[in-house]
Design an enzyme around this catalytic site. Structure first.
Site, PDB file in Angstrom:
ATOM      1  N   LYS A  71      40.375 -48.739  -4.955  1.00 20.15           N
ATOM      2  CA  LYS A  71      40.437 -49.874  -5.885  1.00 20.15           C
ATOM      3  C   LYS A  71      40.109 -49.467  -7.319  1.00 20.15           C
ATOM      4  CE  LYS A  71      39.365 -53.364  -2.425  1.00 20.15           C
ATOM      5  NZ  LYS A  71      38.456 -54.438  -2.013  1.00 20.15           N
ATOM      6  N   CYS A  72      39.655 -48.229  -7.507  1.00 19.03           N
ATOM      7  CA  CYS A  72      39.228 -47.741  -8.821  1.00 19.03           C
ATOM      8  C   CYS A  72      40.361 -46.955  -9.482  1.00 19.03           C
ATOM      9  CB  CYS A  72      37.988 -46.857  -8.653  1.00 19.03           C
ATOM     10  SG  CYS A  72      37.498 -45.986 -10.161  1.00 19.03           S
ATOM     11  N   GLY A  73      40.746 -47.362 -10.691  1.00 13.79           N
ATOM     12  CA  GLY A  73      41.821 -46.681 -11.411  1.00 13.79           C
ATOM     13  C   GLY A  73      41.511 -45.227 -11.707  1.00 13.79           C
ATOM     14  N   ARG A  78      41.885 -43.269  -8.532  1.00  9.66           N
ATOM     15  CA  ARG A  78      43.307 -43.092  -8.181  1.00  9.66           C
ATOM     16  C   ARG A  78      43.957 -42.033  -9.068  1.00  9.66           C
ATOM     17  NH1 ARG A  78      43.189 -48.771  -8.207  1.00  9.66           N
ATOM     18  NH2 ARG A  78      44.406 -48.788 -10.139  1.00  9.66           N
TER      19      ARG A  78
END
Length: 114
Positions: free
Chosen positions: A10-12, A15
């Site tokens: 969920k963390c940019g 990712r």
């Protein structure tokens, strides 16, 4: 080269770091979703030691109750215990390779490990 990333999908930043690892030729990536499979207290201590940072520097403040719990000012052992019990307190992403470990914020930090 083998690389392990303690990842939150969920963390940019997490990712983007994972994408760098996956796009780098010759890197075999192991992805650990640390919210589902938390690292042990000992593993966290080793990662922070190898990264040259304190557990307090690896503490996630944003989106957690770390401040309310007094963790930014707590000793390393207390912070590690809290992280092991509640992995949402671990700042991400942590990456480990044969060259060491790093908290890859910003994601470009991962290049130092490749």
């Amino acid at each position: 080269m083998k690389a392990t990333i303690w990842h939150n999908p969920k963390c940019g930043t997490s990712r983007k770091t994972l994408a760098i690892l996956e796009e780098t030729p010759g890197v075999e990536v192991t992805v650990v979703e640390y919210l589902k499979q938390a690292p042990t207290r000992d593993k966290l201590a080793q990662l922070y030691r190898d990264a040259g940072i304190t557990p307090q520097q690896g503490l996630r403040i944003r989106g957690t109750d770390a401040k309310e719990r007094g963790l930014p000012d707590a000793d390393a052992g207390t912070v590690l215990d809290a992280m092991a019990a509640d992995p949402s307190l671990i700042e991400r992403p942590l990456v480990e390779t044969e060259k060491g470990a790093a908290l890859c914020r910003p994601q470009g930090e991962v290049h130092k490990l490749l």
